[in-house]
Design an enzyme around this catalytic site. Structure first.
Site, PDB file in Angstrom:
ATOM      1  N   ARG A 136       0.815  -1.223   0.000  1.00  0.00           N
ATOM      2  CA  ARG A 136       0.000   0.000   0.000  1.00  0.00           C
ATOM      3  C   ARG A 136       0.843   1.265   0.000  1.00  0.00           C
ATOM      4  NH1 ARG A 136      -3.687  -2.094   4.573  1.00  0.00           N
ATOM      5  NH2 ARG A 136      -2.141  -3.744   4.512  1.00  0.00           N
TER       6      ARG A 136
ATOM      7  N   GLU B 245       3.292 -10.126  14.030  1.00  0.00           N
ATOM      8  CA  GLU B 245       2.610 -10.587  15.245  1.00  0.00           C
ATOM      9  C   GLU B 245       2.784 -12.109  15.410  1.00  0.00           C
ATOM     10  OE1 GLU B 245      -1.262  -8.963  15.316  1.00  0.00           O
ATOM     11  OE2 GLU B 245      -1.642  -9.663  17.364  1.00  0.00           O
TER      12      GLU B 245
HETATM   13  P1  AMP Z   1       4.262  -2.637  11.287  1.00  0.00           P
HETATM   14  O1  AMP Z   1       5.424  -3.296  10.620  1.00  0.00           O
HETATM   15  O2  AMP Z   1       3.801  -3.366  12.511  1.00  0.00           O
HETATM   16  O3  AMP Z   1       4.528  -1.162  11.571  1.00  0.00           O
HETATM   17  O4  AMP Z   1       3.012  -2.739  10.306  1.00  0.00           O
HETATM   18  C1  AMP Z   1       2.903  -1.874   9.251  1.00  0.00           C
HETATM   19  C2  AMP Z   1       2.343  -2.549   8.022  1.00  0.00           C
HETATM   20  O5  AMP Z   1       1.261  -3.428   8.317  1.00  0.00           O
HETATM   21  C3  AMP Z   1       1.825  -1.457   7.106  1.00  0.00           C
HETATM   22  O6  AMP Z   1       2.454  -1.658   5.855  1.00  0.00           O
HETATM   23  C4  AMP Z   1       0.327  -1.670   7.037  1.00  0.00           C
HETATM   24  O7  AMP Z   1      -0.068  -1.787   5.703  1.00  0.00           O
HETATM   25  C5  AMP Z   1       0.022  -2.961   7.794  1.00  0.00           C
HETATM   26  N1  AMP Z   1      -0.882  -2.763   8.965  1.00  0.00           N
HETATM   27  C6  AMP Z   1      -0.583  -3.031  10.257  1.00  0.00           C
HETATM   28  N2  AMP Z   1      -1.625  -2.780  11.069  1.00  0.00           N
HETATM   29  C7  AMP Z   1      -2.615  -2.320  10.281  1.00  0.00           C
HETATM   30  C8  AMP Z   1      -3.960  -1.853  10.526  1.00  0.00           C
HETATM   31  N3  AMP Z   1      -4.500  -1.823  11.759  1.00  0.00           N
HETATM   32  N4  AMP Z   1      -4.688  -1.421   9.479  1.00  0.00           N
HETATM   33  C9  AMP Z   1      -4.167  -1.450   8.233  1.00  0.00           C
HETATM   34  N5  AMP Z   1      -2.925  -1.872   7.937  1.00  0.00           N
HETATM   35  C10 AMP Z   1      -2.150  -2.308   8.941  1.00  0.00           C
END
Ligand code: AMP
Length: 170
Positions: A58, A95
């Site tokens: 995205r 996760e």
């Molecule tokens: P992180 O690596 O944990 O910072 O997760 C970021 C990535 O996961 C981003 O590229 C988002 O597209 C996706 N993501 C994580 N949590 C969400 C959420 N609650 N809603 C939408 N996309 C999420």
């Protein structure tokens, strides 16, 4: 523009307990999409940026629109196995389990100042891995920009070595 109000939340997707922020509520609205890209342009105005690095998948939408508007080269960090040629690789924790992203070695030239763009900051694992990819090939990260920041998940802390910009916080 009140982006927080505009962004749709899909409860319990992709699994129970996750409040999924649906960025299509921005891309389907040209006025909102333009607003985001203009705010990103302002955030980088005073910085030196040679290239935009967009994150699978995205982040591609926002980073590509920004790169085109700013007339900067756009390069991609992609999930392992999607890029051809010689790549550098970083693993990071999700996760449940591990993920990997890659960057072509020639995408960033040593000394390049790189702005990283993704849609959303949660735990910061994805963005941190992308910043490590830039370092592996000798680039410098000028700024990491997100449309959405989910607070309280430690993302900003994980990226404490870098300048962070987010447009809307939840
Ligand atoms: P992180 O690596 O944990 O910072 O997760 C970021 C990535 O996961 C981003 O590229 C988002 O597209 C996706 N993501 C994580 N949590 C969400 C959420 N609650 N809603 C939408 N996309 C999420």
């Amino acid at each position: 523009m009140d982006l927080a109000k505009l962004i749709r939340t899909i409860p319990d997707f992709p699994k129970p307990g996750i409040q999924f922020k649906d960025i299509e509520s921005i891309t389907e609205n040209p006025e909102a999409f333009s607003f985001v890209i203009n705010e990103f342009s302002k955030a980088m105005e005073s910085l030196l940026v040679d290239k935009i690095l967009v994150l699978d998948a995205r982040g591609f939408l926002f980073g590509a629109a920004l790169g085109l508007q700013c007339e900067l080269p756009i390069v991609m960090a992609r999930k392992t196995g999607k890029l051809g040629g010689e790549c550098v690789t970083e693993s990071y924790s999700l996760e449940y389990g591990e993920a990997e992203i890659q960057l072509q070695k020639t995408a960033v030239t040593p000394g390049d100042k790189v702005m990283i763009v993704d849609d959303l900051l949660a735990t910061g694992g994805t963005a941190k891995a992308a910043a490590e990819l830039v370092s592996q090939v000798g680039g410098h990260v000028s700024l990491i920009a997100f449309v959405i920041e989910l607070e309280g998940l430690g993302g900003r802390e994980k990226l404490h070595d870098h300048s962070i910009f987010s447009l809307v916080q939840f």
